[in-house]
Design a protein around this motif. Structure first.
Motif, PDB file in Angstrom:
ATOM      1  N   PRO A  47       0.829  -1.211   0.000  1.00  0.00           N
ATOM      2  CA  PRO A  47       0.000   0.000   0.000  1.00  0.00           C
ATOM      3  C   PRO A  47       0.867   1.266   0.000  1.00  0.00           C
ATOM      4  O   PRO A  47       0.584   2.215  -0.735  1.00  0.00           O
ATOM      5  N   LYS A  48       1.929   1.244   0.779  1.00  0.00           N
ATOM      6  CA  LYS A  48       2.768   2.430   0.884  1.00  0.00           C
ATOM      7  C   LYS A  48       3.478   2.715  -0.442  1.00  0.00           C
ATOM      8  O   LYS A  48       3.606   3.869  -0.862  1.00  0.00           O
ATOM      9  N   GLU A  49       3.936   1.635  -1.087  1.00  0.00           N
ATOM     10  CA  GLU A  49       4.599   1.816  -2.384  1.00  0.00           C
ATOM     11  C   GLU A  49       3.646   2.418  -3.410  1.00  0.00           C
ATOM     12  O   GLU A  49       4.017   3.264  -4.216  1.00  0.00           O
ATOM     13  N   LEU A  50       2.393   1.923  -3.419  1.00  0.00           N
ATOM     14  CA  LEU A  50       1.425   2.454  -4.371  1.00  0.00           C
ATOM     15  C   LEU A  50       1.193   3.935  -4.101  1.00  0.00           C
ATOM     16  O   LEU A  50       1.157   4.765  -5.015  1.00  0.00           O
ATOM     17  N   ARG A  51       1.072   4.268  -2.811  1.00  0.00           N
ATOM     18  CA  ARG A  51       0.852   5.658  -2.419  1.00  0.00           C
ATOM     19  C   ARG A  51       2.002   6.546  -2.913  1.00  0.00           C
ATOM     20  O   ARG A  51       1.776   7.612  -3.507  1.00  0.00           O
ATOM     21  N   THR A  52       3.209   6.074  -2.701  1.00  0.00           N
ATOM     22  CA  THR A  52       4.399   6.852  -3.079  1.00  0.00           C
ATOM     23  C   THR A  52       4.491   6.995  -4.598  1.00  0.00           C
ATOM     24  O   THR A  52       4.758   8.068  -5.136  1.00  0.00           O
ATOM     25  N   ARG A  53       4.271   5.870  -5.269  1.00  0.00           N
ATOM     26  CA  ARG A  53       4.396   5.864  -6.730  1.00  0.00           C
ATOM     27  C   ARG A  53       3.364   6.803  -7.366  1.00  0.00           C
ATOM     28  O   ARG A  53       3.688   7.559  -8.284  1.00  0.00           O
ATOM     29  N   ALA A  54       2.139   6.766  -6.859  1.00  0.00           N
ATOM     30  CA  ALA A  54       1.089   7.633  -7.384  1.00  0.00           C
ATOM     31  C   ALA A  54       1.462   9.103  -7.169  1.00  0.00           C
ATOM     32  O   ALA A  54       1.320   9.936  -8.072  1.00  0.00           O
ATOM     33  N   ALA A  55       1.976   9.392  -5.972  1.00  0.00           N
ATOM     34  CA  ALA A  55       2.358  10.772  -5.672  1.00  0.00           C
ATOM     35  C   ALA A  55       3.474  11.229  -6.600  1.00  0.00           C
ATOM     36  O   ALA A  55       3.454  12.352  -7.124  1.00  0.00           O
ATOM     37  N   ASP A  56       4.436  10.341  -6.845  1.00  0.00           N
ATOM     38  CA  ASP A  56       5.529  10.678  -7.774  1.00  0.00           C
ATOM     39  C   ASP A  56       4.990  11.023  -9.155  1.00  0.00           C
ATOM     40  O   ASP A  56       5.550  11.853  -9.872  1.00  0.00           O
ATOM     41  N   LEU A  57       3.931  10.344  -9.544  1.00  0.00           N
ATOM     42  CA  LEU A  57       3.348  10.571 -10.874  1.00  0.00           C
ATOM     43  C   LEU A  57       2.355  11.734 -10.870  1.00  0.00           C
ATOM     44  O   LEU A  57       1.772  12.062 -11.904  1.00  0.00           O
ATOM     45  N   GLY A  58       2.144  12.324  -9.701  1.00  0.00           N
ATOM     46  CA  GLY A  58       1.205  13.446  -9.610  1.00  0.00           C
ATOM     47  C   GLY A  58      -0.249  13.017  -9.629  1.00  0.00           C
ATOM     48  O   GLY A  58      -1.130  13.786 -10.000  1.00  0.00           O
TER      49      GLY A  58
END
Lengths: 635, 635
Positions: A47-58
């Motif tokens: 879950p944390k990785e998805l959160r981070t990855r999405a944020a990186d992609l805006g």
């Protein structure tokens, strides 16, 4: 000044892994996405990785979905479901996602008692609130008890909890034929989410229809602009999100589908903004408006050496003659009256794909005369359609920033060229034009008055994309699709028209679905798919003139004329004339239709000459099997 | 002694021109055919030529069809329709065809008054009689007023004219859920025609269902043996005819479809003969009865050099070991307990098709132990399924006429081999068997107890054909089909089982639909379609033992186990053990299912180990997306 409408898409709408989908969603310009649970469950990302990855992609995580079968007439089952919901709220906390989609239950064990539903959803809202989460409750069209948006809203209204709102899904509402006007009665802040899906009208079970045949707004038959207009007018300020279950999209190129998806929302916003006053809500997208088109005036056909002679024969037989050659390329200029066809024999890859017959002819360009191609270019770009802006070498003003031609790719093989006022002369300047010849004189007796329609072969996997392009940029109107059956199979056919206000000029393009091929080229369907239909004033006179030019009637079955007589009671003299000239017939409530055909050039392309009498609206598709059968015999 | 049932087929059921269809119909062994009017209208043959050609082929013209929209509330329109009917009777005279199919009208202008219908059909019957013709009146399921066989029969009964009878069509009756038992009340001589069609159960509009998704008896979900049994018992003596509208058949190979069509009627006759006493009617077909099978005991896998190492690694990891090599061919013998897998590296074309990855592994044979393969051979041949009867070089009695192996081709890539009692030893005699080795000893710790199921990749265009083969020759039982969705698309999956009476042995084959390819090979679907699932008694023990042999759990998503916990409430200790060993889980009302997977060998093939607890009936398809996702990461 208000902010633009936020755009979102459910990950189920695309093919690929969750990781691939996110990249495509961000690249296509979306602001956020809905996490489709099975995508997350299969993903290696925590879950944390998805959160981070999405944020990186805006990208924002706008919704976690779906939570199914929540309510239950069994209190034990309900208690277990509440525990299951709690797990999901905990997960959403890790994901950084605020809203959970809960849909009405289709199970026989679902609660059928509104009082019990209110109790159970109150408990859920309270639980959500404890976790700082929100629940958007949606009525599935096939819900056992709750299956209308009004009913779902009634439950939400009675629960009256800040953590519970409703989710509106256009498919679940419009597929049932419900009137969406009542949406205006729901307070905007209680609409927690908006899901948009179009679909072609199909008479089938709603569940099957929903799970396999949804498509993007502007690809189907629903009146989504009225629907979205109601939601906007109700004061909804959340994202406009796409949730599309489509068998083709599930295996199609992820990035291409995502780009179409985003375009479909822009197109929908434009339609809504034209219909409703914008008010205080988020700002709706608009693109530069369309300017007049004068109809299809030129075509370009590419064919390899082995098919050139046959192509020339066919062009001659319908009255075209060679008037010039390009000075630098292997390109011929053919003309009939005001109509131009460029015949391209340049060595290239377009017609040489493995597994296809050699030198296959392909319609590569459809030229449409436009007064202001540059406006169309801006409009297309605003709608995220890539355009090629062409300045011709012979252009009158070399420094002008106005393109002569604006080119949009319709399929991998074919483009639409919007040609400005001076483009014909500029383009022709690169050709050696032959001195006036007998052939040229002949053209003065021009019998073809224009191009009635062009039929394009479209692979199944590009179908929805092509529909959206023609309906968004050109605002073409789709007619009812139909299935054409003949001796080689079944083909889906779809006509689109653009009626020019004032001019009475109708631009017609018809799409014929063929199985896709990996080469990007339409698969060859033995017996003809692509064609150009020229219009004429009097088909019998045209056929007589064309006979001098080499036109030979197709070997149509005598049984066809016997059947015409039985069906329409046409008189013997007319039938004789039709039989003699290879002319076919159809009629509808508005008028009559006469048409004739050439044989095919290399299995796919052929030419047609048509005469419309009265307001006949069709394309003579009823004669397809008879036409193909004769073309196969003429090969 | 009565004559056999006559077989017939409507030309619409096949692809191609009328000329091609007739040749295929005759070659497949039909006695006659129905002329589908659009086929005739497109044909260059005159009525007389069609008549002559059919006679040359030994075929009778059993029916001219369809005549649509005959009755009308407007007497003017009715008069015109009567003239149209007269034209068709004149045409039928030339054709040498006695019976015209008239279907009930779906038009809003149709007569809704039984009295008027009786009048209009009386006039039609009289006109038919004047021309020496007969009319078979059929109720369309979507008829506006007449849409049940009882209603059509009521009109026929009231008209009471020797030239008017009824036509019974299984699709129109069973698609509505009507009880066909009432057919027994119709006098056999008033049933002028019988049309048979099967169809998969689909929740959709009947018209769409009928026009696109019919298939041959034994390919769909209707109870046709009960239906046909009623018609036979009613005393009907005319042909059993197939009228199939199917999008795939419309483009499939004409001859192959015709052969399947004829087989479907033989299979149906056999089913009916088992259920009803034959009486005085035409004689029903029967084939030699099935004899016992002992289950799947061996497999053959072909793979090119580049994939051999990977294949060996996968086989080792699930406990197979190399025990010998063929003396003449590049063929290895692998074994685990009583299970045998032959690994074929013979240079060949099976795995080298253009556009496919090199050296693709293909499951080429499924070996099933049979006590009497020769009886199966006779049964298959009686049902017109070609078989290869194999005598192995090492066979005990070289002169015996009994084959060691009877081979039936299931798809272009895969055969079912029915292996007789002595065949294993005979076959093994051509191999050099290695001396007892550590690897061999290891096999004594055999953990795999058998083959739970084999999943085959089947191209869309062979799907119905494969279903019919397994359902007719083997009388396998089809379960409900389902759509499996994952990151590369959607796949139709269909399980068939054969429960052996007495033995409790269940033979399971599952079919996975992949897009067809012209090479005849299943198209590769990235991520695995074909697989072999081995059964075991205790999957945790199996996984532990396999770990010593090189089995490495797939990198399944941790999110999957979190979701399992939320959905099933499994305890933490069990979840931990599953997570550690890469084991997936499902449960239904009857029991539980545990399974684990190897990575794929070359994009398509993989191995699975399963443990069924209780009476679990599924195949764990719900885990497909999670499994594939992990396999793609493990590539």
């Amino acid at each position: 000044m208000s902010t633009p409408v936020r755009t979102s898409i459910a990950t189920v709408s695309l093919s690929g892994t969750l990781e691939e989908k996110l990249v495509a969603i961000a690249a296509a310009g979306f602001d956020g996405f809905e996490v489709f649970e099975p995508d997350f469950v299969a993903s290696p990302w925590s879950p944390k990785e998805l959160r981070t990855r999405a944020a990186d992609l805006g990208l924002t995580l706008d919704l976690y979905q779906p939570f199914r079968d929540f309510d239950s007439r069994s209190e034990d089952q309900f208690a277990r479901n509440l525990v299951r919901a709690q797990r999901k709220f905990e997960l959403m906390e890790e994901l950084g996602c605020e809203t959970l989609l809960v849909c009405s239950s289709p199970l026989p064990t679902a609660s059928h008692d509104d009082g019990q539903l209110v109790e159970q959803f109150s408990a859920l809202a309270e639980l959500a609130s404890e976790h700082g989460k929100k629940v958007a409750y949606e009525a599935l069209a096939w819900g056992g008890h709750v299956n209308t948006y009004r009913h779902a809203w009634k439950i939400v209204e009675e629960v009256d909890h800040p953590s519970l709102g409703t989710c509106l899904d256009s498919f679940h509402i419009l597929s049932r034929g419900d009137d969406p006007a009542g949406i205006r009665d729901i307070p905007g802040e209680k609409i927690f989410f908006l899901q948009l899906a179009d679909a072609p009208f199909m008479a089938m079970d709603i569940l099957q229809w929903s799970r396999h045949h949804r498509n993007f707004p502007g690809q189907g038959s629903f009146d989504l602009s009225t629907f979205a207009g109601h939601v906007h007018a109700a004061g909804y300020t959340g994202p406009w999100s796409l949730e599309i279950f489509n068998d083709v999209f599930r295996r199609a190129d992820t990035q291409r589908t995502a780009v179409d998806a985003h375009r479909s929302l822009l197109h929908l916003e434009e339609q809504v903004s034209a219909a409703v006053s914008v008010g205080d809500g988020p700002e709706l997208f608009t693109a530069p408006e369309r300017t007049p088109l004068e109809g299809i005036v030129s075509l370009r056909v590419a064919a390899g050496p082995a098919k050139q002679d046959q192509l020339h024969t066919m062009l001659s037989s319908v009255g075209f003659h060679l008037v010039g050659r390009h000075r630098d390329h292997d390109l011929q200029l053919w003309r009939h009256g005001l109509l131009t066809i460029a015949v391209d024999a340049t060595a290239g890859t377009v017609w040489s794909a493995p597994g296809l017959p050699a030198d296959l002819p392909v319609l590569t360009q459809i030229g449409i005369r436009a007064t202001e191609p540059e406006v169309w270019g801006r409009r297309a770009l605003a709608l995220e359609v890539p355009v090629e802006q062409v300045r011709l070498p012979g252009s009158a003003d070399e420094n002008a920033e106005v393109p002569d031609v604006v080119r949009l790719k319709v399929t991998d093989a074919t483009s639409i060229d919007l040609r400005g006022p001076g483009s014909a002369a500029a383009w022709e300047s690169a050709f050696d034009i032959y001195p006036l010849s007998a052939a040229r004189n002949r053209a003065e007796a021009s019998v073809l008055t224009g191009i009635d329609h062009v039929a394009l072969a479209v692979p199944a996997e590009s179908w929805d994309s092509v529909m959206l392009l023609l309906r968004s940029v050109f605002e073409m109107h789709p007619h009812e699709g139909l299935d054409v059956t003949d001796s080689v199979g079944l083909m889906r056919s779809q006509a689109l028209t653009l009626v020019q206000d004032g001019s009475g000029n109708t631009l017609r393009i018809s799409l014929n679905m063929v199985d896709g091929s990996r080469s990007g080229l339409p698969t060859v369907r033995r017996g003809g798919v692509s064609h150009v239909a020229f219009s004429c004033e009097n088909i019998f006179a045209a056929a007589a003139t064309m006979a001098d030019w080499g036109y030979a009637p197709l070997p149509l079955s005598p049984n066809y004329y016997e059947d015409l007589e039985a069906r329409f009671g046409l008189n013997a003299e007319l039938l004789d004339r039709m039989r003699g000239a290879g002319i076919l017939y159809d009629a509808d409530a508005h008028g009559e239709f006469f048409h004739l055909f050439t044989p095919t050039v290399g299995a796919d392309l052929f030419f047609e000459v048509v005469q419309r009498v009265g307001g006949y609206e069709g394309y003579g598709e009823v004669n397809s099997a008879v036409r193909l059968s004769a073309q196969l015999r003429a090969e």
